[in-house]
Design a protein around this motif. Structure first.
Motif, PDB file in Angstrom:
ATOM      1  N   LYS A  75      76.786 134.613  28.282  1.00  0.00           N
ATOM      2  CA  LYS A  75      76.865 135.200  29.538  1.00  0.00           C
ATOM      3  C   LYS A  75      75.816 134.593  30.375  1.00  0.00           C
ATOM      4  O   LYS A  75      75.962 134.281  31.536  1.00  0.00           O
ATOM      5  CB  LYS A  75      76.835 136.618  29.378  1.00  0.00           C
ATOM      6  CG  LYS A  75      77.994 137.302  28.835  1.00  0.00           C
ATOM      7  CD  LYS A  75      77.877 138.842  29.247  1.00  0.00           C
ATOM      8  CE  LYS A  75      78.923 139.692  28.345  1.00  0.00           C
ATOM      9  NZ  LYS A  75      78.803 140.980  28.641  1.00  0.00           N
ATOM     10  N   LYS A  76      74.747 134.200  29.560  1.00  0.00           N
ATOM     11  CA  LYS A  76      73.724 133.660  30.478  1.00  0.00           C
ATOM     12  C   LYS A  76      72.823 132.262  29.663  1.00  0.00           C
ATOM     13  O   LYS A  76      72.511 132.625  28.878  1.00  0.00           O
ATOM     14  CB  LYS A  76      72.454 134.677  30.542  1.00  0.00           C
ATOM     15  CG  LYS A  76      71.555 134.388  31.770  1.00  0.00           C
ATOM     16  CD  LYS A  76      70.443 135.798  31.936  1.00  0.00           C
ATOM     17  CE  LYS A  76      69.570 135.391  32.952  1.00  0.00           C
ATOM     18  NZ  LYS A  76      68.759 136.691  33.027  1.00  0.00           N
ATOM     19  N   VAL A  77      73.000 131.247  30.410  1.00  0.00           N
ATOM     20  CA  VAL A  77      72.851 129.867  29.898  1.00  0.00           C
ATOM     21  C   VAL A  77      71.589 129.292  30.622  1.00  0.00           C
ATOM     22  O   VAL A  77      71.677 129.095  31.843  1.00  0.00           O
ATOM     23  CB  VAL A  77      73.848 129.130  29.650  1.00  0.00           C
ATOM     24  CG1 VAL A  77      73.662 127.534  29.143  1.00  0.00           C
ATOM     25  CG2 VAL A  77      74.977 129.612  28.769  1.00  0.00           C
ATOM     26  N   LEU A  78      70.596 128.648  29.944  1.00  0.00           N
ATOM     27  CA  LEU A  78      69.554 127.805  30.711  1.00  0.00           C
ATOM     28  C   LEU A  78      69.639 126.298  30.045  1.00  0.00           C
ATOM     29  O   LEU A  78      69.721 126.137  28.908  1.00  0.00           O
ATOM     30  CB  LEU A  78      68.229 128.166  30.587  1.00  0.00           C
ATOM     31  CG  LEU A  78      67.074 127.588  30.863  1.00  0.00           C
ATOM     32  CD1 LEU A  78      67.062 127.223  32.263  1.00  0.00           C
ATOM     33  CD2 LEU A  78      65.981 128.010  30.385  1.00  0.00           C
ATOM     34  N   GLU A  79      69.895 125.487  31.033  1.00  0.00           N
ATOM     35  CA  GLU A  79      69.623 123.996  30.365  1.00  0.00           C
ATOM     36  C   GLU A  79      68.017 123.618  30.697  1.00  0.00           C
ATOM     37  O   GLU A  79      67.856 123.564  32.064  1.00  0.00           O
ATOM     38  CB  GLU A  79      70.757 122.692  31.035  1.00  0.00           C
ATOM     39  CG  GLU A  79      70.338 121.698  30.332  1.00  0.00           C
ATOM     40  CD  GLU A  79      71.555 120.644  30.985  1.00  0.00           C
ATOM     41  OE1 GLU A  79      71.360 119.297  30.240  1.00  0.00           O
ATOM     42  OE2 GLU A  79      72.103 120.703  31.870  1.00  0.00           O
ATOM     43  N   PHE A 115      67.695 134.463  27.627  1.00  0.00           N
ATOM     44  CA  PHE A 115      69.025 133.941  27.745  1.00  0.00           C
ATOM     45  C   PHE A 115      69.776 133.961  26.544  1.00  0.00           C
ATOM     46  O   PHE A 115      69.256 134.402  25.515  1.00  0.00           O
ATOM     47  CB  PHE A 115      68.931 132.272  28.200  1.00  0.00           C
ATOM     48  CG  PHE A 115      68.147 132.091  29.692  1.00  0.00           C
ATOM     49  CD1 PHE A 115      68.846 131.949  30.631  1.00  0.00           C
ATOM     50  CD2 PHE A 115      66.880 132.179  29.464  1.00  0.00           C
ATOM     51  CE1 PHE A 115      68.522 131.765  31.895  1.00  0.00           C
ATOM     52  CE2 PHE A 115      66.126 131.821  30.707  1.00  0.00           C
ATOM     53  CZ  PHE A 115      67.107 131.689  32.121  1.00  0.00           C
ATOM     54  N   ASP A 116      70.952 133.990  26.635  1.00  0.00           N
ATOM     55  CA  ASP A 116      71.724 133.916  25.265  1.00  0.00           C
ATOM     56  C   ASP A 116      71.698 132.592  24.527  1.00  0.00           C
ATOM     57  O   ASP A 116      71.596 132.486  23.315  1.00  0.00           O
ATOM     58  CB  ASP A 116      73.105 134.193  25.725  1.00  0.00           C
ATOM     59  CG  ASP A 116      73.619 135.396  26.356  1.00  0.00           C
ATOM     60  OD1 ASP A 116      72.900 136.319  25.745  1.00  0.00           O
ATOM     61  OD2 ASP A 116      74.278 135.378  27.366  1.00  0.00           O
ATOM     62  N   GLU A 139      58.821 127.469  23.046  1.00  0.00           N
ATOM     63  CA  GLU A 139      59.279 127.911  24.348  1.00  0.00           C
ATOM     64  C   GLU A 139      60.645 128.273  24.226  1.00  0.00           C
ATOM     65  O   GLU A 139      61.093 129.335  25.011  1.00  0.00           O
ATOM     66  CB  GLU A 139      58.893 127.223  25.487  1.00  0.00           C
ATOM     67  CG  GLU A 139      57.438 127.446  25.734  1.00  0.00           C
ATOM     68  CD  GLU A 139      57.116 128.922  26.566  1.00  0.00           C
ATOM     69  OE1 GLU A 139      57.444 129.079  27.786  1.00  0.00           O
ATOM     70  OE2 GLU A 139      56.839 129.593  26.134  1.00  0.00           O
ATOM     71  N   LEU A 140      61.681 127.454  23.925  1.00  0.00           N
ATOM     72  CA  LEU A 140      62.979 127.494  23.850  1.00  0.00           C
ATOM     73  C   LEU A 140      63.214 128.887  22.889  1.00  0.00           C
ATOM     74  O   LEU A 140      64.064 129.569  23.455  1.00  0.00           O
ATOM     75  CB  LEU A 140      63.589 126.399  23.385  1.00  0.00           C
ATOM     76  CG  LEU A 140      63.594 125.071  23.928  1.00  0.00           C
ATOM     77  CD1 LEU A 140      64.440 124.023  23.249  1.00  0.00           C
ATOM     78  CD2 LEU A 140      63.979 125.169  25.553  1.00  0.00           C
ATOM     79  N   LYS A 141      62.588 128.929  21.852  1.00  0.00           N
ATOM     80  CA  LYS A 141      62.795 129.992  20.960  1.00  0.00           C
ATOM     81  C   LYS A 141      62.248 131.333  21.553  1.00  0.00           C
ATOM     82  O   LYS A 141      62.948 132.338  21.334  1.00  0.00           O
ATOM     83  CB  LYS A 141      62.111 129.903  19.669  1.00  0.00           C
ATOM     84  CG  LYS A 141      62.319 130.700  18.529  1.00  0.00           C
ATOM     85  CD  LYS A 141      61.826 130.334  17.221  1.00  0.00           C
ATOM     86  CE  LYS A 141      60.462 130.433  17.382  1.00  0.00           C
ATOM     87  NZ  LYS A 141      59.821 130.228  15.828  1.00  0.00           N
ATOM     88  N   ARG A 142      61.422 131.499  22.483  1.00  0.00           N
ATOM     89  CA  ARG A 142      60.767 132.484  23.041  1.00  0.00           C
ATOM     90  C   ARG A 142      61.824 133.175  24.030  1.00  0.00           C
ATOM     91  O   ARG A 142      61.900 134.504  24.141  1.00  0.00           O
ATOM     92  CB  ARG A 142      59.362 132.344  23.864  1.00  0.00           C
ATOM     93  CG  ARG A 142      58.817 133.376  24.498  1.00  0.00           C
ATOM     94  CD  ARG A 142      57.615 133.107  25.199  1.00  0.00           C
ATOM     95  NE  ARG A 142      57.934 131.999  26.399  1.00  0.00           N
ATOM     96  CZ  ARG A 142      58.455 132.399  27.318  1.00  0.00           C
ATOM     97  NH1 ARG A 142      58.703 133.941  27.735  1.00  0.00           N
ATOM     98  NH2 ARG A 142      58.484 131.734  28.740  1.00  0.00           N
ATOM     99  N   VAL A 143      62.472 132.206  24.753  1.00  0.00           N
ATOM    100  CA  VAL A 143      63.223 132.760  25.822  1.00  0.00           C
ATOM    101  C   VAL A 143      64.745 132.988  25.309  1.00  0.00           C
ATOM    102  O   VAL A 143      65.503 133.581  26.264  1.00  0.00           O
ATOM    103  CB  VAL A 143      63.335 131.808  27.062  1.00  0.00           C
ATOM    104  CG1 VAL A 143      61.881 131.782  27.574  1.00  0.00           C
ATOM    105  CG2 VAL A 143      63.801 130.451  26.815  1.00  0.00           C
ATOM    106  N   SER A 144      65.084 132.500  24.098  1.00  0.00           N
ATOM    107  CA  SER A 144      66.455 132.782  23.946  1.00  0.00           C
ATOM    108  C   SER A 144      66.864 132.797  22.357  1.00  0.00           C
ATOM    109  O   SER A 144      66.062 132.551  21.674  1.00  0.00           O
ATOM    110  CB  SER A 144      67.527 131.403  24.396  1.00  0.00           C
ATOM    111  OG  SER A 144      68.706 131.290  23.896  1.00  0.00           O
ATOM    112  N   LYS A 145      67.815 133.490  22.148  1.00  0.00           N
ATOM    113  CA  LYS A 145      68.472 133.738  20.665  1.00  0.00           C
ATOM    114  C   LYS A 145      68.963 132.262  20.108  1.00  0.00           C
ATOM    115  O   LYS A 145      68.683 132.147  18.930  1.00  0.00           O
ATOM    116  CB  LYS A 145      69.166 134.878  20.680  1.00  0.00           C
ATOM    117  CG  LYS A 145      69.999 135.138  19.170  1.00  0.00           C
ATOM    118  CD  LYS A 145      71.108 136.144  19.290  1.00  0.00           C
ATOM    119  CE  LYS A 145      71.163 136.578  17.680  1.00  0.00           C
ATOM    120  NZ  LYS A 145      72.332 137.371  17.767  1.00  0.00           N
TER     121      LYS A 145
END
Length: 255
Positions: A45-49, A109-110, A130-136
Protein backbone atom coordinates in the motif's frame (compact mmCIF):
# COMPACT_ATOMS: atom_id res chain seq x y z
CA UNK A 1 26.13 9.51 9.79
CA UNK A 2 27.84 10.19 6.48
CA UNK A 3 26.17 12.03 3.64
CA UNK A 4 26.76 12.20 -0.09
CA UNK A 5 29.83 14.31 -0.83
CA UNK A 6 29.53 17.61 -2.67
CA UNK A 7 31.52 16.19 -5.59
CA UNK A 8 28.98 13.42 -6.16
CA UNK A 9 26.09 15.84 -5.65
CA UNK A 10 27.46 18.15 -8.33
CA UNK A 11 28.04 15.25 -10.71
CA UNK A 12 24.37 14.23 -10.54
CA UNK A 13 22.87 17.73 -10.53
CA UNK A 14 22.97 17.94 -14.34
CA UNK A 15 22.53 14.22 -14.92
CA UNK A 16 18.91 14.58 -16.03
CA UNK A 17 19.36 17.56 -18.32
CA UNK A 18 18.87 17.11 -22.05
CA UNK A 19 16.49 15.04 -24.13
CA UNK A 20 17.10 11.48 -22.89
CA UNK A 21 13.51 10.97 -21.73
CA UNK A 22 12.77 8.24 -24.27
CA UNK A 23 15.96 6.34 -23.38
CA UNK A 24 15.32 6.54 -19.65
CA UNK A 25 11.73 5.36 -20.05
CA UNK A 26 12.81 2.48 -22.27
CA UNK A 27 15.44 1.38 -19.75
CA UNK A 28 13.05 1.83 -16.84
CA UNK A 29 10.33 -0.44 -18.21
CA UNK A 30 12.41 -3.60 -17.73
CA UNK A 31 13.50 -2.46 -14.26
CA UNK A 32 9.90 -1.83 -13.25
CA UNK A 33 8.85 -5.22 -14.60
CA UNK A 34 11.60 -6.90 -12.57
CA UNK A 35 10.29 -5.21 -9.43
CA UNK A 36 6.76 -6.41 -10.15
CA UNK A 37 8.01 -9.94 -10.85
CA UNK A 38 9.89 -10.42 -7.57
CA UNK A 39 6.99 -8.88 -5.61
CA UNK A 40 4.22 -10.86 -7.36
CA UNK A 41 3.17 -12.74 -4.21
CA UNK A 42 2.89 -9.63 -2.00
CA UNK A 43 0.73 -6.52 -2.22
CA UNK A 44 1.91 -3.12 -0.99
CA UNK A 45 0.00 0.00 0.00
CA UNK A 46 2.89 2.35 0.72
CA UNK A 47 6.08 2.33 -1.36
CA UNK A 48 9.25 4.43 -1.28
CA UNK A 49 11.80 4.59 -4.09
CA UNK A 50 15.20 5.82 -2.92
CA UNK A 51 17.33 7.31 -5.67
CA UNK A 52 14.29 7.54 -7.94
CA UNK A 53 16.07 9.51 -10.67
CA UNK A 54 13.60 11.25 -12.97
CA UNK A 55 10.73 8.97 -11.88
CA UNK A 56 10.71 6.71 -14.93
CA UNK A 57 10.34 3.51 -12.87
CA UNK A 58 7.65 5.11 -10.72
CA UNK A 59 5.73 6.06 -13.85
CA UNK A 60 5.38 2.42 -14.88
CA UNK A 61 4.56 1.28 -11.34
CA UNK A 62 1.92 4.00 -11.18
CA UNK A 63 0.39 2.93 -14.51
CA UNK A 64 0.34 -0.72 -13.40
CA UNK A 65 -1.28 0.04 -10.04
CA UNK A 66 1.62 -1.32 -8.01
CA UNK A 67 0.75 0.63 -4.87
CA UNK A 68 -1.86 3.02 -3.54
CA UNK A 69 0.76 5.47 -2.27
CA UNK A 70 4.26 6.08 -3.64
CA UNK A 71 7.03 8.30 -2.31
CA UNK A 72 10.38 9.27 -3.87
CA UNK A 73 13.72 10.47 -2.53
CA UNK A 74 16.56 12.01 -4.53
CA UNK A 75 19.84 13.77 -3.77
CA UNK A 76 19.41 16.55 -6.35
CA UNK A 77 16.61 19.07 -6.86
CA UNK A 78 16.53 18.67 -10.64
CA UNK A 79 15.52 15.00 -10.33
CA UNK A 80 12.89 15.65 -7.65
CA UNK A 81 11.31 18.32 -9.84
CA UNK A 82 11.14 15.97 -12.83
CA UNK A 83 9.37 13.36 -10.70
CA UNK A 84 6.78 15.92 -9.59
CA UNK A 85 6.15 17.02 -13.18
CA UNK A 86 5.01 13.50 -14.10
CA UNK A 87 1.83 14.08 -12.07
CA UNK A 88 1.60 10.44 -11.05
CA UNK A 89 -1.76 9.73 -9.43
CA UNK A 90 -0.25 7.57 -6.66
CA UNK A 91 2.70 9.88 -5.87
CA UNK A 92 2.33 11.48 -2.44
CA UNK A 93 5.63 13.34 -2.42
CA UNK A 94 9.09 13.56 -3.96
CA UNK A 95 11.73 15.26 -1.89
CA UNK A 96 15.44 15.59 -1.24
CA UNK A 97 17.61 13.72 1.25
CA UNK A 98 21.31 13.62 2.05
CA UNK A 99 21.93 10.21 0.47
CA UNK A 100 21.93 8.22 3.70
CA UNK A 101 19.47 9.50 6.29
CA UNK A 102 15.94 8.70 5.15
CA UNK A 103 13.62 11.43 6.51
CA UNK A 104 10.81 9.10 7.61
CA UNK A 105 10.07 7.31 10.91
CA UNK A 106 10.75 3.61 11.53
CA UNK A 107 8.54 1.16 9.62
CA UNK A 108 6.90 3.88 7.51
CA UNK A 109 6.67 1.78 4.35
CA UNK A 110 5.66 -1.66 3.15
CA UNK A 111 8.54 -1.80 0.68
CA UNK A 112 11.51 0.35 -0.31
CA UNK A 113 12.94 0.17 -3.84
CA UNK A 114 16.62 0.76 -4.60
CA UNK A 115 17.03 0.17 -8.34
CA UNK A 116 20.46 0.70 -9.92
CA UNK A 117 21.58 2.85 -7.01
CA UNK A 118 23.74 0.66 -4.79
CA UNK A 119 26.55 0.55 -7.36
CA UNK A 120 26.84 4.34 -6.94
CA UNK A 121 26.85 4.40 -3.12
CA UNK A 122 30.04 5.09 -1.17
CA UNK A 123 28.85 3.42 2.05
CA UNK A 124 26.59 0.53 1.07
CA UNK A 125 25.83 -0.85 4.51
CA UNK A 126 24.76 2.53 5.87
CA UNK A 127 22.03 2.96 3.26
CA UNK A 128 20.93 -0.69 3.55
CA UNK A 129 20.45 -0.25 7.31
CA UNK A 130 18.35 2.85 6.69
CA UNK A 131 16.20 0.99 4.18
CA UNK A 132 15.69 -1.77 6.74
CA UNK A 133 14.80 0.78 9.41
CA UNK A 134 11.91 2.28 7.45
CA UNK A 135 10.49 -0.80 5.73
CA UNK A 136 9.70 -4.48 6.20
CA UNK A 137 10.59 -5.36 2.60
CA UNK A 138 13.38 -4.10 0.35
CA UNK A 139 13.76 -4.55 -3.41
CA UNK A 140 17.26 -3.99 -4.77
CA UNK A 141 18.40 -4.25 -8.39
CA UNK A 142 22.04 -3.96 -9.41
CA UNK A 143 23.82 -4.27 -12.75
CA UNK A 144 26.08 -7.29 -13.06
CA UNK A 145 29.25 -5.49 -14.11
CA UNK A 146 31.70 -7.91 -12.54
CA UNK A 147 32.87 -10.49 -15.07
CA UNK A 148 35.97 -11.59 -16.98
CA UNK A 149 38.01 -8.65 -18.30
CA UNK A 150 36.42 -6.12 -15.97
CA UNK A 151 39.79 -4.47 -15.25
CA UNK A 152 39.94 -3.32 -18.87
CA UNK A 153 36.56 -1.56 -18.58
CA UNK A 154 37.16 0.46 -15.45
CA UNK A 155 36.90 3.82 -17.24
CA UNK A 156 33.62 2.74 -18.82
CA UNK A 157 32.01 1.90 -15.46
CA UNK A 158 33.40 4.97 -13.72
CA UNK A 159 31.96 7.14 -16.49
CA UNK A 160 28.53 5.91 -15.38
CA UNK A 161 29.34 6.56 -11.72
CA UNK A 162 29.64 2.89 -10.81
CA UNK A 163 32.01 2.61 -7.85
CA UNK A 164 30.83 -0.84 -6.64
CA UNK A 165 30.52 -4.10 -8.57
CA UNK A 166 28.45 -7.15 -7.81
CA UNK A 167 27.64 -10.69 -8.74
CA UNK A 168 24.40 -12.31 -7.53
CA UNK A 169 26.42 -14.19 -4.88
CA UNK A 170 28.09 -11.01 -3.64
CA UNK A 171 24.84 -9.06 -3.28
CA UNK A 172 23.15 -12.01 -1.56
CA UNK A 173 26.05 -12.23 0.88
CA UNK A 174 25.92 -8.49 1.58
CA UNK A 175 22.18 -8.57 2.32
CA UNK A 176 22.27 -11.73 4.39
CA UNK A 177 25.04 -10.29 6.55
CA UNK A 178 22.73 -7.35 7.25
CA UNK A 179 20.15 -9.80 8.69
CA UNK A 180 17.84 -9.66 5.68
CA UNK A 181 16.00 -12.77 4.49
CA UNK A 182 15.72 -13.37 0.74
CA UNK A 183 12.12 -13.83 -0.41
CA UNK A 184 12.53 -13.80 -4.21
CA UNK A 185 15.13 -12.98 -6.85
CA UNK A 186 15.53 -12.73 -10.60
CA UNK A 187 18.32 -12.38 -13.15
CA UNK A 188 17.57 -10.54 -16.38
CA UNK A 189 19.06 -9.67 -19.74
CA UNK A 190 18.86 -6.27 -21.39
CA UNK A 191 15.84 -6.44 -23.77
CA UNK A 192 16.73 -6.29 -27.49
CA UNK A 193 14.75 -3.06 -27.95
CA UNK A 194 16.90 -1.34 -25.33
CA UNK A 195 20.13 -2.65 -26.87
CA UNK A 196 19.06 -1.45 -30.32
CA UNK A 197 18.20 2.02 -29.06
CA UNK A 198 21.56 2.29 -27.32
CA UNK A 199 23.40 1.10 -30.42
CA UNK A 200 21.56 3.06 -33.12
CA UNK A 201 20.47 6.20 -31.23
CA UNK A 202 22.82 6.75 -28.30
CA UNK A 203 25.95 5.50 -30.05
CA UNK A 204 24.72 6.68 -33.49
CA UNK A 205 25.84 3.45 -35.16
CA UNK A 206 24.48 2.95 -38.71
CA UNK A 207 21.23 0.99 -38.63
CA UNK A 208 21.31 -2.38 -40.35
CA UNK A 209 19.07 -5.43 -40.55
CA UNK A 210 22.06 -7.66 -39.89
CA UNK A 211 23.03 -5.83 -36.70
CA UNK A 212 19.44 -5.92 -35.46
CA UNK A 213 19.27 -9.64 -36.20
CA UNK A 214 22.50 -10.27 -34.27
CA UNK A 215 21.14 -8.40 -31.24
CA UNK A 216 17.91 -10.44 -31.30
CA UNK A 217 19.81 -13.69 -31.83
CA UNK A 218 22.29 -13.10 -29.01
CA UNK A 219 19.41 -12.41 -26.61
CA UNK A 220 17.56 -15.59 -27.59
CA UNK A 221 20.68 -17.77 -27.45
CA UNK A 222 21.55 -16.55 -23.96
CA UNK A 223 17.98 -17.19 -22.79
CA UNK A 224 17.97 -20.71 -24.21
CA UNK A 225 21.43 -21.63 -22.92
CA UNK A 226 20.58 -20.26 -19.51
CA UNK A 227 17.43 -22.38 -19.28
CA UNK A 228 19.35 -25.48 -20.39
CA UNK A 229 22.54 -25.03 -18.35
CA UNK A 230 21.06 -23.86 -15.06
CA UNK A 231 21.38 -21.02 -12.56
CA UNK A 232 25.16 -20.61 -12.70
CA UNK A 233 25.22 -20.01 -16.44
CA UNK A 234 22.08 -17.84 -16.30
CA UNK A 235 23.74 -15.57 -13.76
CA UNK A 236 26.90 -15.30 -15.87
CA UNK A 237 24.90 -14.22 -18.93
CA UNK A 238 22.65 -11.80 -17.03
CA UNK A 239 22.97 -8.02 -17.08
CA UNK A 240 21.00 -7.30 -13.90
CA UNK A 241 19.97 -8.97 -10.66
CA UNK A 242 16.80 -8.10 -8.73
CA UNK A 243 16.19 -9.31 -5.19
CA UNK A 244 13.35 -8.97 -2.68
CA UNK A 245 14.34 -9.18 0.98
CA UNK A 246 12.38 -9.17 4.24
CA UNK A 247 13.54 -7.73 7.54
CA UNK A 248 14.28 -10.39 10.14
CA UNK A 249 14.86 -10.50 13.89
CA UNK A 250 18.24 -12.16 13.42
CA UNK A 251 21.28 -10.49 14.90
CA UNK A 252 24.55 -10.58 13.03
CA UNK A 253 27.21 -12.33 15.10
CA UNK A 254 30.67 -11.02 14.32
CA UNK A 255 33.57 -13.02 15.71
Amino acid sequence: MDKVTSTINEAYENCYAGSNTEWRLLSARAKAQNIVDVCKDISFKKVLEVGAGDGSILQYLDEWGFSKEMYALEIVESAAELIKKRNLKSLVEAKLFDGYQIPYPDNSFDVVILSHVLEHVEHERLIIRELKRVSKYIVIEVPLDYRFGVENRMKHFLAYGHINMYTPSLIRFLLKTEALDIRADKTSLIPPATTKYNEFVNKKAPKSILKSFKIELEYKVKKILGSLLGQNRTEKFANAYTILTEKSDRKLEIF
